[in-house]
Design an enzyme around this catalytic site. Structure first.
Site, short mmCIF file in Angstrom:
data_model
loop_
_atom_site.label_atom_id
_atom_site.label_comp_id
_atom_site.label_asym_id
_atom_site.label_seq_id
_atom_site.Cartn_x
_atom_site.Cartn_y
_atom_site.Cartn_z
N ASN A 7 0.87 -1.18 0.00
CA ASN A 7 0.00 0.00 0.00
C ASN A 7 0.91 1.23 0.00
O ASN A 7 1.48 1.59 1.02
CB ASN A 7 -0.89 -0.03 1.25
CG ASN A 7 -1.85 1.14 1.30
OD1 ASN A 7 -1.75 2.09 0.53
ND2 ASN A 7 -2.80 1.08 2.22
N LYS A 14 3.56 0.77 2.86
CA LYS A 14 3.27 -0.30 3.83
C LYS A 14 3.32 -1.63 3.11
O LYS A 14 2.86 -1.74 1.97
CB LYS A 14 1.85 -0.16 4.38
CG LYS A 14 1.66 0.96 5.34
CD LYS A 14 0.24 0.90 5.93
CE LYS A 14 -0.16 2.27 6.40
NZ LYS A 14 -1.58 2.51 6.53
N ARG A 90 -2.69 -2.02 -3.41
CA ARG A 90 -3.87 -1.18 -3.24
C ARG A 90 -3.79 -0.07 -4.27
O ARG A 90 -2.80 0.67 -4.35
CB ARG A 90 -3.88 -0.58 -1.85
CG ARG A 90 -5.02 0.39 -1.69
CD ARG A 90 -5.08 1.00 -0.33
NE ARG A 90 -6.31 1.74 -0.21
CZ ARG A 90 -6.41 2.94 0.35
NH1 ARG A 90 -5.35 3.53 0.83
NH2 ARG A 90 -7.57 3.54 0.42
N HIS A 178 -13.08 3.43 -0.60
CA HIS A 178 -13.01 2.50 0.55
C HIS A 178 -13.66 1.16 0.22
O HIS A 178 -14.07 0.42 1.12
CB HIS A 178 -13.78 3.07 1.78
CG HIS A 178 -13.18 4.29 2.40
ND1 HIS A 178 -13.94 5.29 2.93
CD2 HIS A 178 -11.89 4.66 2.59
CE1 HIS A 178 -13.15 6.24 3.43
NE2 HIS A 178 -11.90 5.88 3.22
N HIS A 206 -17.64 3.14 7.14
CA HIS A 206 -16.18 3.20 7.30
C HIS A 206 -15.85 4.60 7.82
O HIS A 206 -15.96 5.59 7.07
CB HIS A 206 -15.49 2.94 5.95
CG HIS A 206 -14.00 3.02 6.01
ND1 HIS A 206 -13.17 1.93 5.93
CD2 HIS A 206 -13.18 4.09 6.15
CE1 HIS A 206 -11.91 2.32 6.03
NE2 HIS A 206 -11.89 3.64 6.17
N ARG A 239 -12.30 17.00 5.70
CA ARG A 239 -13.13 17.20 4.50
C ARG A 239 -14.57 17.55 4.88
O ARG A 239 -15.12 16.97 5.82
CB ARG A 239 -13.13 15.94 3.63
CG ARG A 239 -11.82 15.71 2.92
CD ARG A 239 -11.79 14.37 2.21
NE ARG A 239 -10.79 13.50 2.80
CZ ARG A 239 -10.66 12.21 2.52
NH1 ARG A 239 -11.47 11.63 1.68
NH2 ARG A 239 -9.72 11.49 3.10
N ARG A 283 -10.49 11.84 19.20
CA ARG A 283 -10.16 11.74 20.64
C ARG A 283 -9.92 13.12 21.24
O ARG A 283 -10.39 13.42 22.33
CB ARG A 283 -8.91 10.87 20.83
CG ARG A 283 -9.19 9.41 20.62
CD ARG A 283 -7.94 8.62 20.40
NE ARG A 283 -7.34 8.95 19.09
CZ ARG A 283 -6.43 8.22 18.48
NH1 ARG A 283 -5.97 7.14 19.06
NH2 ARG A 283 -5.96 8.55 17.31
N GLU A 383 -7.96 -4.24 5.26
CA GLU A 383 -7.85 -4.07 3.81
C GLU A 383 -6.69 -4.88 3.24
O GLU A 383 -6.79 -5.41 2.13
CB GLU A 383 -7.69 -2.57 3.48
CG GLU A 383 -8.99 -1.81 3.68
CD GLU A 383 -8.80 -0.32 3.92
OE1 GLU A 383 -8.20 0.05 4.95
OE2 GLU A 383 -9.25 0.48 3.09
#
Ligand code: ADP
Length: 401
Positions: A7, A14, A90, A178, A206, A239, A283, A383
């Site tokens: 990815n 990754k 991905r 997604h 998601h 966004r 958070r 994923e």
């Protein structure tokens, strides 16, 4: 067989190595801050943990560093690169491509053509593909598109009510994103609900830095909240989600902004960040709200309210809903926002069990009460595993030479 999942983002790469078809993750690592002079590598495989700065001026160097960890004697994951039988990538935007595809000249062309619609994602995804092709020439490589799951949407869901020629000539339509995550949690939720996937109706949510909701009918996406770009739909970290398209005109006029500036404002300075003035991290906004910050409360209330509106709309789209599924950073971990999103939905047959909701953090769980007509589930997304599964399906049976 061993499948390497890659990815590649703009400044990170990754990798996860899977043993397939056992679906077992053998190792996983990431190089961050590629090209920034202070690149950093994290890698883990069994008892081996590596965290160190590394030389990674570009994506090929980052991949080289991670593959170095896989081949390292201490990690003992691989003795030879040829043990990797296939590589899955991905890729965010595949246009109207409905399936994962073996990477050949045609697939590379699809990724390049759709870079215009995903300028932050497709070019680095392509850099990851090219790095792997260079390192493992001749090895089957598969592109798994985030848009593919949503190609089952009917025209009434994916078209915008603008001149039809813009669709036929310029491919203007909703694609949705997604998809790899929505597909993964759909299959897990069907399993948990003991319903064949081709008969399950779900609303999958998601909720990460980017947020999207999908209406899933008989296991297939029939509508989704993100559109031609990942800006449409739910409120997100930075966004705006849905706004009156007239905003583009007035912001440009009043603030003397270019279209690119307006687009940037809606993508990077809006959403939870813009409303709360605190951060894009739920958070931190929750902590500010607890301390009495009024704007933090407005931001979170609006986030939950918009979510509830999409849930209501997708009830109307689907008629029967077997489950609401929460996933990604916020969906998996934030009981408070799950509760606020489900508030007042009892009339639709959604009744949360407060104790089960509070206890479900980062793990699979059913969090609705036993008499809820619609189940509410938490399903951590995966994923990378979904990409490995699809890569196995496309390249399966091809054992290393
Ligand atoms: P990405 O879309 O980048 O993959 P994630 O799925 O990791 O993002 O989600 C990131 C978001 O999840 C963070 O911005 C944070 O707001 C939220 N998050 C993570 N853990 C928690 C938690 N315990 N409580 C509330 N929100 C959380």
């Amino acid at each position: 067989m061993k499948i390497l999942v890659i990815n590649a983002g703009s400044s990170s790469l990754k990798c996860t190595l899977f043993q397939m078809p056992e679906r077992r993750a053998l190792a996983d690592g990431v190089v961050e801050k590629i090209g920034e002079g202070d690149a950093f590598l994290s890698f883990s495989a069994g008892a081996t943990e590596v965290r160190q700065s590394c030389e990674a001026a570009d994506h090929p160097a980052a991949l080289q560093a991670l593959v170095g960890c896989l081949l390292d004697e201490q990690s003992g994951v691989l003795t030879d690169l040829n043990e990797i039988a296939a590589v899955g990538h991905r890729v965010v935007h595949g246009g109207e491509t409905s399936h994962s595809a073996l990477i050949d000249e045609g697939t590379l062309q699809v990724i390049r053509e759709n870079s215009v619609l995903a300028p932050l994602h497709n070019p680095p995804n392509l850099a990851g593909v090219e790095a792997a092709l260079h390192m493992m020439p001749g090895r089957p490589q598969v592109a798994v598109f985030d848009t593919a799951f949503h190609t089952s949407m009917p025209p009434r869901a994916y078209l915008y009510a603008i001149p039809y020629s813009l669709y036929t000539e310029r491919h203007v339509r909703a694609y949705g994103f997604h998809g790899t995550s929505h597909r993964y949690v759909t299959e897990r939720a069907a399993d948990i609900l003991r319903t064949p996937v081709d008969r399950v109706n779900l609303i999958t949510l998601h909720l990460g830095n980017g947020c999207s909701a999908t209406a899933v009918k008989n296991g297939r996406s029939v509508d989704t909240s993100m559109g031609m770009t990942p800006l449409e739909g739910l409120v997100m970290g930075t966004r705006s989600g849905d706004v009156d398209p007239g905003l583009f005109y007035f912001l440009a006029e009043w603030l003397d902004m270019s279209p690119a500036d307006v687009y940037d404002l809606l993508n990077r300075e809006s959403g939870l960040t813009g409303l709360s003035g605190v951060s894009n991290d739920v958070r931190e906004i929750l902590a500010a709200e607890s301390a009495g910050d009024r704007r933090a409360k407005i931001a979170l209330d609006l986030f939950a309210y918009r979510l509830r509106k999409y849930i209501g709309a997708y009830f109307a789209v689907l008629g029967r809903v077997d489950g609401l599924v929460f996933t990604a950073g916020i969906g998996e971990n934030c009981a408070d926002l799950r509760r606020r999103a489900c508030e007042g939905l009892e009339g639709l047959g959604v009744v949360l069990d407060e104790a089960k909701n509070a206890a479900a953090v980062g793990r699979e769980a059913v969090i609705s009460s036993d008499d809820s007509a619609t189940a509410v589930l938490v399903v951590p997304t995966n994923e990378a595993l979904q990409i490995a599964v699809e890569t196995y399906d496309v390249a399966g049976g091809t054992e290393p030479q």
